[in-house]
Write an enzyme that holds these catalytic residues in place. Structure first.
Site, PDB file in Angstrom:
ATOM      1  N   GLU A   1       0.805  -1.313  -0.109  1.00 16.05           N
ATOM      2  CA  GLU A   1       0.107   0.169   0.008  1.00 16.05           C
ATOM      3  C   GLU A   1       0.788   1.324  -0.052  1.00 16.05           C
ATOM      4  O   GLU A   1       0.416   2.245  -0.693  1.00 16.05           O
ATOM      5  CB  GLU A   1      -0.960  -0.124   1.205  1.00 16.05           C
ATOM      6  CG  GLU A   1      -2.070  -0.946   0.914  1.00 16.05           C
ATOM      7  CD  GLU A   1      -1.939  -2.379   1.102  1.00 16.05           C
ATOM      8  OE1 GLU A   1      -0.838  -2.694   1.591  1.00 16.05           O
ATOM      9  OE2 GLU A   1      -2.823  -3.169   0.921  1.00 16.05           O
TER      10      GLU A   1
ATOM     11  N   HIS B   1     -10.475  -5.616   9.212  1.00 16.40           N
ATOM     12  CA  HIS B   1     -11.158  -5.213   7.896  1.00 16.40           C
ATOM     13  C   HIS B   1     -12.593  -4.648   7.956  1.00 16.40           C
ATOM     14  O   HIS B   1     -13.161  -4.510   7.165  1.00 16.40           O
ATOM     15  CB  HIS B   1     -11.525  -6.460   7.328  1.00 16.40           C
ATOM     16  CG  HIS B   1     -10.375  -7.100   6.662  1.00 16.40           C
ATOM     17  ND1 HIS B   1      -9.446  -7.994   7.505  1.00 16.40           N
ATOM     18  CD2 HIS B   1      -9.965  -7.360   5.246  1.00 16.40           C
ATOM     19  CE1 HIS B   1      -8.764  -8.636   6.830  1.00 16.40           C
ATOM     20  NE2 HIS B   1      -8.575  -8.075   5.257  1.00 16.40           N
TER      21      HIS B   1
END
Lengths: 323, 325
Positions: free
Chosen positions: B57, B126
């Protein structure tokens, strides 16, 4: 290296050191504040790398005054930035660590160790996409080669075969920590070996740095993909002005300074092109005059207007999405 | 049209109109996007413009910054908000700062698409929301798409804007249906009045707008009053003008957010109401927010951790009754 270029590189090295010594003086006098990272000792690398990679984009670190000037930025605008004045290259909002000039394809000036490497990867992707062959050079220190951004970038640049020259300027210290205390080896190019061609150069030899960077850029321009170059250098001062540098012995510093890049360039010019001491002194006087002028400009330059506080947070005219 | 289809169409149209728009992220190309937002685009625009990245990321956002510096318009996709934490150095130190630090010499015309929120039993790593952190960073535009029409128009705006935009999507909205008025002239910075009313202003964004709308009939029935529901849309900058007009009319404000209450984004809105609108208020502003716990896996516990239509209705009705409604 031809005479004209050798003289040009020598002038910029002397200009760089003179600039840094003046910056140090003005820091002590309180004209410059914040963090100030001097490039003294490493000018040979900084100047030769910029001159060799004249075409193409450059990303570098917070120790970038000498590189910025060698790249073509006006010493007045650089010094005024260090003084935090409106006449500075970043209008006094960036300071010593954040010199940017896209008109010279110079993208800073990043003060997050290793943070500029992924930006350079993206830029290299864009240049390849746009069909430009010159490629991108990213300069970082040995300390940055221990971080995740570095390893991610090696992987992506290699997988995508990007036109990117990684240059590790290895001065042996991550601030005050000797690199071998936090990395398994002294030479960091080893980390890049599985991904790309690696080369090493004596960073205290400007002629060798110039040739190594030229050679690397030619490989990149020929579509070779990324190349890794490690330049072994020596920083004479502390990491920044707030670092007295007590972690290095007198002996170590003595060895370090015996390799002085400026002295080496002087003997190169004398041997190869028969330059005299008088001629070299002329170059030094020219550099001193340029720095004196830059410092006088910076001292006299205006403070930014208070209204500038709110400028350039966002763009002035937002693009209308309806098309 | 589905929310994800509206997003797809926005990307498709901008890519067709402007050859500098590129998309990068994990599985955005051949796979079509984990929420199918970029489905079909690789066939149209090729792998050079739909860039499948490694699971890295920091580099996804960091590379997008470099692409934008070089004149492209990258649209970076973060697979889910929690993963963005690995990219926060690039978002905060680079994406948000380069324009200012360079005195405007560097523009970053880029978007980071940011799916977030409590989906269904994805557990604590998540399920989070980061609008509170993102909105606290000067230099970033933060848009939150709670509606299909807005999603289409705002994403098109974001891609063509010269400012760096974090475009927040809610993971439970991808299959939401809605009408898109393709010819509408939507100001992405203007809050959306979802429903007009005269007694309570309920401010929300993303999926909570739907939950609020589900709660409103019950509230109105119990209190015998009407609610005005506002979808903030732009979390930074905030459309205080729309909020002010609504609050002057109703005199009461409730902010509903899915995120944990402590340090949550909604506090900005209630503190604004207390500081700037105190003399227009007939009741103390309140926030209805998630609990201060990591999001658990178990469905019953998960629902207990966040506002639901039932909880929203109950809380607003109680508050209304104790405050003269």
């Amino acid at each position: 290296m031809n005479k004209l270029l050798a003289e040009e590189i020598y002038y910029n090295m002397v200009l760089g050191r003179t600039f840094e010594l003046a910056a140090k003086e003005h820091y002590m006098a309180g004209d410059i504040s914040g963090f100030l990272h001097l490039d003294i000792g490493q000018e040979g690398f900084s100047v030769a790398a910029m001159k060799a990679f004249e075409k193409g984009d450059v990303f570098t670190t917070y120790r970038e005054h000498v590189m910025a000037i060698a790249r073509g930025m006006d010493p007045r605008a650089v010094m005024a930035e260090l003084f935090g004045k409106a006449g500075g290259i970043s209008r006094g909002r960036g300071g010593s660590m954040h010199l940017f000039d896209p008109s010279h394809f110079f993208y800073g000036g990043d003060a997050i160790v290793g943070g500029q490497i992924p930006n350079a990867v993206g830029c290299a992707y864009a240049r390849k996409f746009q069909g430009s062959e010159d490629g991108v050079m990213v300069i970082f220190g040995d300390g940055a080669s221990n971080g995740g951004a570095f390893f991610e970038s090696l992987n992506i640049a290699s997988a995508q075969k990007l036109p990117l020259l990684f240059v590790c300027e290895n001065n042996g210290y991550a601030i005050g920590t000797k690199i071998t205390r936090v990395a398994p080896f002294e030479k960091q190019a080893k980390k890049a070996e599985p991904y790309m061609m690696t080369k090493e150069v004596d960073g205290m030899d400007a002629v060798a740095v110039y040739e190594a960077v030229r050679e690397a850029q030619e490989l990149i321009q020929a579509g070779h993909g990324p190349v890794f170059l490690e330049a072994m250098t020596c920083r004479y001062e502390g990491h920044s002005m707030s670092d007295p540098g007590t972690y290095r012995s007198k002996e170590e510093m003595g060895i370090c300074k015996s390799k002085d890049a400026i002295e080496r360039m002087e003997s190169y010019l004398k041997t190869m092109y028969g330059l005299t001491d008088t001629q070299l002194q002329g170059v030094q006087r020219r550099a001193q005059a340029t720095v004196d002028d830059a410092a006088a400009f910076a001292a006299a330059a205006a403070e930014p207007e208070l209204s500038e506080l709110f400028e350039d947070v966002f763009c002035k005219e937002r693009v209308n999405a309806s098309f | 049209m589905l929310y994800r289809e509206a997003l797809n169409r926005a990307i498709d149209e901008t890519m067709a109109a402007d050859g500098t728009v590129v998309v990068l992220g994990e599985d955005v190309g051949l796979y079509g996007g984990s929420y199918r937002v970029t489905e079909g685009l690789v066939a149209k625009y090729g792998e050079e413009r739909l860039i499948d990245t490694p699971i890295a990321e920091l580099s996804i956002v960091g590379n997008a910054v470099g692409m934008a510096m070089a004149g492209l318009r990258p649209v970076a996709e973060i697979m889910t908000a929690n993963f963005s934490l690995l990219a926060f150095d690039q978002i905060i130190n680079h994406m948000a700062k380069y324009r200012y630090m360079s005195a405007g010499k560097i523009a970053l015309p880029m978007v980071v698409r940011f799916p977030q929120g409590v989906s269904r039993q994805l557990a604590a790593q998540h399920s989070e929301s980061y609008e509170q952190m993102l909105s606290a960073v000067p230099g970033l535009i933060v848009l939150a798409a709670g509606d299909v029409n807005y999603a289409y128009h705002a994403l098109k705006y974001a891609i063509m804007s010269d400012d760096p935009v974090v475009f927040i999507e809610h993971e439970l909205l991808y299959n939401k249906k809605g009408e898109v008025d393709f010819d509408a002239d939507i100001d992405p910075f203007k809050a959306r009045i979802v429903k007009e009313g005269s007694d309570i202003t309920i401010v929300s964004y993303l999926k909570m707008v739907d939950d609020v709308m589900e709660a409103v009939p019950q509230v109105e029935k119990e209190l015998g009053k009407t609610c005005e529901v506002v979808d903030l849309c732009s979390l930074n900058p905030v459309d205080y003008k729309t909020l002010e007009a609504s609050l002057k009319k109703t005199g009461r404000i409730v902010v509903v957010e899915e995120d944990h209450k402590t340090g949550g984004y909604g506090a900005q809105i209630t503190s604004w109401a207390a500081e700037e609108m105190f003399y227009s208020l007939d009741a103390p502003p309140i926030r209805i927010a998630g609990e201060d716990v990591p999001i658990p896996y178990n469905r019953t516990l998960e629902l207990a951790a966040i506002p639901t239509p039932e909880k929203i209705a109950k809380r607003i009705a109680e508050w209304g009754k104790t405050n003269g409604l």
